[in-house]
Design an enzyme around this catalytic site. Structure first.
Site, PDB file in Angstrom:
ATOM      1  N   ASN A   9      16.064  -0.133   2.636  1.00 17.64           N
ATOM      2  CA  ASN A   9      15.332  -1.268   2.688  1.00 17.64           C
ATOM      3  C   ASN A   9      14.584  -1.625   1.162  1.00 17.64           C
ATOM      4  O   ASN A   9      13.263  -0.988   1.200  1.00 17.64           O
ATOM      5  CB  ASN A   9      14.071  -2.097   3.367  1.00 17.64           C
ATOM      6  CG  ASN A   9      13.328  -2.575   3.899  1.00 17.64           C
ATOM      7  OD1 ASN A   9      13.413  -3.954   2.838  1.00 17.64           O
ATOM      8  ND2 ASN A   9      12.200  -2.550   5.110  1.00 17.64           N
ATOM      9  N   LYS A  11      12.948  -4.564  -0.015  1.00 21.32           N
ATOM     10  CA  LYS A  11      11.439  -5.292   0.066  1.00 21.32           C
ATOM     11  C   LYS A  11      11.515  -6.655  -0.804  1.00 21.32           C
ATOM     12  O   LYS A  11      12.004  -6.741  -1.261  1.00 21.32           O
ATOM     13  CB  LYS A  11      10.170  -4.477   0.239  1.00 21.32           C
ATOM     14  CG  LYS A  11       9.788  -3.043   1.584  1.00 21.32           C
ATOM     15  CD  LYS A  11       9.147  -2.202   1.933  1.00 21.32           C
ATOM     16  CE  LYS A  11       9.144  -1.396   2.699  1.00 21.32           C
ATOM     17  NZ  LYS A  11       7.870  -1.027   2.775  1.00 21.32           N
ATOM     18  N   GLU A 164       9.383   3.818  12.767  1.00 15.49           N
ATOM     19  CA  GLU A 164       8.295   3.760  11.187  1.00 15.49           C
ATOM     20  C   GLU A 164       7.403   3.647  11.384  1.00 15.49           C
ATOM     21  O   GLU A 164       6.313   3.254  11.758  1.00 15.49           O
ATOM     22  CB  GLU A 164       8.493   2.633  10.333  1.00 15.49           C
ATOM     23  CG  GLU A 164      10.153   2.970   9.830  1.00 15.49           C
ATOM     24  CD  GLU A 164      10.340   2.279   8.745  1.00 15.49           C
ATOM     25  OE1 GLU A 164      10.811   2.615   7.980  1.00 15.49           O
ATOM     26  OE2 GLU A 164      10.072   0.364   8.579  1.00 15.49           O
TER      27      GLU A 164
END
Ligand code: PGA
Length: 255
Positions: A9, A11, A164
Site C-alpha cells: 500500500n 498510500k 491492522e
C-alpha cells in the site's frame, strides 16, 4: 489451501515518475517469486501507468479507496466503474480512511458491496485503536467492523481481510506474531458465524502494521496469517522483494 498474499500500500506517496521508477526497480525479481500473490497499490494517478508496466507479469494491481456510487456529482471521487478496467483489487476501510476521512462501518459496507458487484476484489481493513487495545476491547472492535462491514453481503472467495491494529501502523511498533495470529483466528470465527466454517477457512486474512523484511517471518510463520499489507516498507524495492521472498520460503515449507 489459501494462497499467501503480500500487498504493498503506497498510500499518498510517489509521483507518476517515482511510481514508474519503483516498479522498474522491483519488477523483475518480484515477478519471479512463486507461490505468493503479489499486489501493488499505487495512488490513483499512477494506476494506468503501473498497470501498463505490469502487463505480462504475474503481479496484480490494486487501488487504495473508491466511492460506492458508479457515477455522479461527487467531486474528486473515483468510482468502482472507473477502476474495473484498471485494477483487480481495492483496499477498503483502511484505518486512515476511517479516522482521517470519517468513513463509518456503514460507508465501508456500501463500498464492499459496490466493489463486489463491479467485480473488484476487496481487501477489507479492520483494527483497533491504541486505547481500545489497552482496554482489552480488540475483539469487540474488530467483530463490529467485520459484522457491519460485511453485513448483507453474500460470501465471496475474493474477499481478503487485513487485520491492522492502528497502534502498529507506521509506528515501527508491530504487533507480535502470536498476538496478531490470535486476533486473526478470532476474525476467522467471526467470518464462520457470518457465513460458515468452510468459507471462513478459505478466506485470506493478512496482518498489517510496521511489517518489514526484519519481522515478516514472525507473521507468516503463523499458519493463521496468510500474508501482509505493507505500507512504508513497500516503497523500497529491495525491502518489498525481500518480504515477498521470505513469505514464499516460509509458506512453502510443509507444516
Ligand atoms: P505500515 O502501514 O506498514 O507503514 O505500518 C501499513 C498499512 O497502513 O497498510
Amino acid at each position: 489451501m489459501r494462497i499467501p498474499l503480500i500487498a504493498g500500500n503506497w498510500k499518498m506517496n510517489t509521483t507518476v515518475a517515482e511510481a514508474t521508477e519503483l516498479v522498474h526497480d522491483m519488477l523483475e525479481k518480484l515477478d519471479k517469486i512463486e507461490g505468493v500473490d503479489r499486489i501493488l497499490c499505487p495512488p490513483f494517478i499512477s494506476l494506468a501507468v503501473v498497470g501498463e508496466l505490469l502487463k505480462g507479469s504475474s503481479i496484480k494491481l490494486g487501488a487504495q479507496n473508491m466511492h460506492f456510487e458508479a457515477k455522479g456529482a461527487y467531486t474528486g471521487e473515483i468510482s468502482p466503474l472507473m477502476l474495473t478496467s484498471l485494477c483487480e483489487f481495492i483496499i477498503l476501510g483502511h484505518s486512515e480512511r476511517r479516522w482521517y476521512f470519517g468513513e463509518t462501518d456503514e460507508i465501508v459496507s456500501k463500498k464492499v458491496k459496490a466493489a463486489l458487484s463491479s467485480g473488484l476484489k476487496p481487501i477489507l481493513c479492520v483494527g483497533e485503536r491504541p486505547e481500545e487495545n489497552e482496554a482489552g476491547r480488540t475483539e469487540e472492535v474488530v467483530s463490529k467492523q467485520i459484522n457491519c462491514g460485511l453485513s448483507g453481503i453474500a460470501s465471496c472467495p475474493d474477499i481478503v481481510i487485513a487485520y491492522e491494529p492502528i497502534w502498529a501502523i507506521g509506528t515501527g511498533r508491530a504487533a507480535s506474531g502470536e498476538g496478531a495470529a490470535a486476533t486473526i483466528k478470532f476474525i476467522r470465527t467471526c467470518l464462520a458465524s457470518l457465513w460458515n466454517k468452510d468459507i471462513a477457512q478459505g478466506l485470506r486474512i493478512l496482518y498489517g502494521g510496521s511489517v518489514t523484511s526484519n519481522n515478516i517471518t514472525e507473521f507468516v510463520s503463523q499458519p493463521e496469517i496468510d500474508g501482509a499489507l505493507v505500507g512504508g516498507a513497500s516503497l523500497k524495492a529491495e525491502e518489498f522483494v525481500s518480504i515477498v521472498s521470505q513469505t514464499a520460503a516460509i509458506k512453502r515449507q510443509p507444516v
